[in-house]
Design a protein around this motif. Structure first.
Motif, PDB file in Angstrom:
ATOM      1  N   VAL A  47      52.992  54.048  64.993  1.00  7.76           N
ATOM      2  CA  VAL A  47      54.395  53.715  64.753  1.00  7.76           C
ATOM      3  C   VAL A  47      54.542  53.332  63.289  1.00  7.76           C
ATOM      4  N   VAL A  48      55.379  54.055  62.564  1.00  6.19           N
ATOM      5  CA  VAL A  48      55.598  53.770  61.148  1.00  6.19           C
ATOM      6  C   VAL A  48      56.650  52.678  60.977  1.00  6.19           C
ATOM      7  N   GLU A  49      57.706  52.749  61.785  1.00  6.16           N
ATOM      8  CA  GLU A  49      58.780  51.756  61.715  1.00  6.16           C
ATOM      9  C   GLU A  49      59.422  51.632  63.087  1.00  6.16           C
ATOM     10  N   LEU A  78      56.402  52.147  74.159  1.00  6.39           N
ATOM     11  CA  LEU A  78      57.627  52.936  74.024  1.00  6.39           C
ATOM     12  C   LEU A  78      57.369  54.206  73.214  1.00  6.39           C
ATOM     13  N   ALA A  79      56.529  54.094  72.186  1.00  3.75           N
ATOM     14  CA  ALA A  79      56.199  55.256  71.360  1.00  3.75           C
ATOM     15  C   ALA A  79      55.461  56.312  72.179  1.00  3.75           C
ATOM     16  N   GLN A 101      59.836  41.672  70.893  1.00  2.00           N
ATOM     17  CA  GLN A 101      58.992  42.805  71.250  1.00  2.00           C
ATOM     18  C   GLN A 101      57.603  42.659  70.628  1.00  2.00           C
ATOM     19  N   SER A 102      56.561  42.824  71.438  1.00  2.00           N
ATOM     20  CA  SER A 102      55.188  42.771  70.929  1.00  2.00           C
ATOM     21  C   SER A 102      54.757  44.156  70.473  1.00  2.00           C
ATOM     22  N   ASN A 103      53.658  44.204  69.717  1.00  2.00           N
ATOM     23  CA  ASN A 103      53.147  45.492  69.252  1.00  2.00           C
ATOM     24  C   ASN A 103      52.775  46.396  70.417  1.00  2.00           C
ATOM     25  N   LEU A 120      57.840  57.740  64.137  1.00  2.00           N
ATOM     26  CA  LEU A 120      56.493  57.960  64.647  1.00  2.00           C
ATOM     27  C   LEU A 120      55.749  58.992  63.815  1.00  2.00           C
ATOM     28  N   GLU A 121      54.457  58.742  63.648  1.00  2.00           N
ATOM     29  CA  GLU A 121      53.585  59.757  63.058  1.00  2.00           C
ATOM     30  C   GLU A 121      52.863  60.449  64.204  1.00  2.00           C
ATOM     31  N   ILE A 122      52.972  61.778  64.254  1.00  2.00           N
ATOM     32  CA  ILE A 122      52.334  62.535  65.327  1.00  2.00           C
ATOM     33  C   ILE A 122      51.515  63.680  64.721  1.00  2.00           C
ATOM     34  N   ILE A 123      50.688  64.279  65.561  1.00  2.00           N
ATOM     35  CA  ILE A 123      49.930  65.462  65.144  1.00  2.00           C
ATOM     36  C   ILE A 123      50.427  66.641  65.971  1.00  2.00           C
TER      37      ILE A 123
END
Length: 252
Positions: free
Chosen positions: A94-96, A73-74, A65-67, A111-114
């Motif tokens: 994406v954190v992990e 997906l995120a 899987q690439s970044n 995931l980090e979201i706002i």
């Protein structure tokens, strides 16, 4: 009769050899099995090209899987959650990312979201079957809130020299924790029979470096029927422990 017996023996021998050559090779990866090329010796199993790790969780950075695929997906996970819950989450990063091989692949994303201006961590699971052009959000759950400020947010450089004190939101979780620690310490140092209760954080500033953080706050508190204000400075070290460094009554 002998001819039939001979044919049976030959067939059984061929089946046994065939079954032996198709055995999967066991490798040490979370006690799962990887599949290799048929006919190879077990002593050469470490040199096989792995095809899949069935059921085990692996870091997506070690997979194919690439970044950009992980980010895609995120974004899909956040968009699907927003549609299902009528939310307005904004994807940050994406954190992990980990991957689990099932009927296709199940991607475990942190995931980090706002959400309404506040940073939060969420865990999402996305099920993908590429050969069917299938993608589905299986789970999207809150993990914890993230402090809305970091050294970079406050303009602090890696060498520790930055822009100094900066105003920060009074409802930030870290500010709330620092204020509660300050009030608890004030109570411990006081001889009052009445407990201090935090009514409001009137304003807050922070100075953050890579190793620690300082919080300057004005607190409005009550003690019984009496209302008071305190100026406090709370330090937080790299291990996450708070220390009330200064406190003085405010009569403004």
């Amino acid at each position: 009769m002998r001819r039939v017996l001979f044919v049976v023996i030959v067939i059984c021998t061929l089946l046994a050899c065939f079954a032996f050559r198709l055995r999967p090779f066991k490798v040490h990866c979370q006690q799962q099995y990887k599949l290799g090329f048929c006919g190879e010796d077990e002593e050469n199993a470490d040199h096989l090209i792995p095809m899949a790790t069935v059921g085990g969780l692996c870091d997506s950075s070690s997979s194919s899987q690439s970044n950009s695929e992980i980010d895609s997906l995120a974004h899909f996970a956040v968009q699907e959650h927003n549609k299902k819950e009528n939310a307005l989450f904004e994807f940050v990063k994406v954190v992990e990312a980990r991957e689990q091989v099932v009927a296709g692949s199940l991607h475990h994303l942190t995931l980090e979201i706002i959400d309404a201006g506040r940073k939060k961590l969420y865990e999402a699971k996305v099920w993908v079957k590429p050969w069917m052009n299938f993608k589905e959000l299986q789970e999207f759950k809150h993990v914890r809130d993230v402090s809305s400020f970091t050294p970079s947010d406050l303009g602090v450089k890696k060498d520790g020299h930055g822009l100094g004190w900066r105003s920060v939101p009074v409802d930030d979780p870290v500010i709330q924790d620092a204020a509660n620690h300050a009030l608890k310490t004030i109570q411990q140092r006081s001889n009052s029979l009445f407990a201090y209760e935090l009514q409001e954080i009137l304003h807050a500033k922070a100075e953050v470096t890579e190793e620690s953080a300082k919080f300057d706050m004005l607190l409005r508190v009550t003690r019984g029927e009496k209302e008071e204000k305190f100026k406090v400075e709370v330090h937080k070290n790299g291990e996450g422990s708070f220390h009330l460094n200064q406190t003085e009554p405010d009569h403004s």
